[in-house]
Design a protein around this motif. Structure first.
Motif, short mmCIF file in Angstrom:
data_model
loop_
_atom_site.label_atom_id
_atom_site.label_comp_id
_atom_site.label_asym_id
_atom_site.label_seq_id
_atom_site.Cartn_x
_atom_site.Cartn_y
_atom_site.Cartn_z
N GLU A 65 20.14 27.59 -16.60
CA GLU A 65 20.73 26.27 -16.45
C GLU A 65 20.75 25.52 -17.77
O GLU A 65 19.91 25.75 -18.65
CB GLU A 65 19.95 25.42 -15.44
CG GLU A 65 19.81 26.01 -14.05
CD GLU A 65 18.53 26.78 -13.85
OE1 GLU A 65 18.08 26.91 -12.70
OE2 GLU A 65 17.96 27.25 -14.87
N CYS A 94 25.30 26.56 -15.06
CA CYS A 94 24.39 27.68 -14.79
C CYS A 94 25.13 28.96 -15.16
O CYS A 94 26.10 29.33 -14.48
CB CYS A 94 23.98 27.68 -13.33
SG CYS A 94 23.04 29.15 -12.82
N TRP A 105 22.64 24.96 -5.75
CA TRP A 105 21.82 24.09 -6.60
C TRP A 105 20.76 23.44 -5.71
O TRP A 105 21.07 22.97 -4.61
CB TRP A 105 22.66 22.99 -7.25
CG TRP A 105 23.52 23.45 -8.39
CD1 TRP A 105 24.84 23.80 -8.33
CD2 TRP A 105 23.14 23.60 -9.76
NE1 TRP A 105 25.30 24.16 -9.57
CE2 TRP A 105 24.27 24.05 -10.47
CE3 TRP A 105 21.95 23.41 -10.46
CZ2 TRP A 105 24.25 24.29 -11.85
CZ3 TRP A 105 21.92 23.65 -11.82
CH2 TRP A 105 23.06 24.09 -12.50
N ARG A 164 32.78 26.58 -9.55
CA ARG A 164 32.42 27.83 -10.23
C ARG A 164 33.62 28.40 -10.96
O ARG A 164 34.77 28.15 -10.58
CB ARG A 164 31.85 28.83 -9.24
CG ARG A 164 32.84 29.35 -8.21
CD ARG A 164 32.14 30.18 -7.14
NE ARG A 164 31.53 31.39 -7.70
CZ ARG A 164 30.58 32.08 -7.08
NH1 ARG A 164 30.11 31.68 -5.89
NH2 ARG A 164 30.08 33.17 -7.63
N CYS A 175 19.36 26.32 -10.35
CA CYS A 175 20.50 27.11 -9.90
C CYS A 175 19.96 28.35 -9.19
O CYS A 175 18.91 28.89 -9.59
CB CYS A 175 21.32 27.49 -11.12
SG CYS A 175 22.61 28.71 -10.85
#
Length: 127
Positions: free
Chosen positions: A6, A22, A36, A72, A96
């Motif tokens: 992270e 992350c 998370w 993501r 993470c």
């Protein structure tokens, strides 16, 4: 086994924003649901947000809904947590985690659903 690192934590004033990242290495990141979590001093680790491997499904704790956004980038093997309208109660170490259960498992929100964890990054929100 996937390794997670992270970054992006720091000190911010209440009402401000931060973006946590992350970065993953090893494993098959694109197939993992990701999450998370956070842990404040003297408190148990708690769920913050999770995202499915495809990014289609996202889940948030009620305490952060509308203020935080999880996303993501599978090409970059990175998951993000955009945090806005930060409050002093958001102060915690943020972790993470990768859900290493069999592919296709429903996105989890419990810490026991996640098999790989990063070392954490400190977020401190001052009043």
């Amino acid at each position: 086994q996937v390794q997670l690192v992270e970054s992006g934590g720091g000190l911010v004033q209440a009402g401000g924003s931060l973006r946590l990242s992350c970065a993953a290495s090893g494993g098959t990141f694109r197939l993992y649901n990701m999450g998370w979590f956070r842990q404040a001093p003297g408190k148990e680790r708690e769920f913050v947000a999770a995202i499915s491997w495809s990014a289609v499904s996202k889940y948030y704790a009620d305490s952060v809904k509308g203020r935080f956004t999880i996303s993501r980038d599978n090409a970059k093997m990175t998951v993000y947590l955009q945090m806005g309208s930060l409050k002093t109660e958001d102060t915690a170490v943020y972790y993470c985690a990768a859900d290493t259960r069999p592919w296709g498992t429903t996105v989890g929100v419990r810490s026991t659903d996640f098999g790989s964890w990063g070392q954490g990054t400190q977020v401190t929100v001052s009043s």
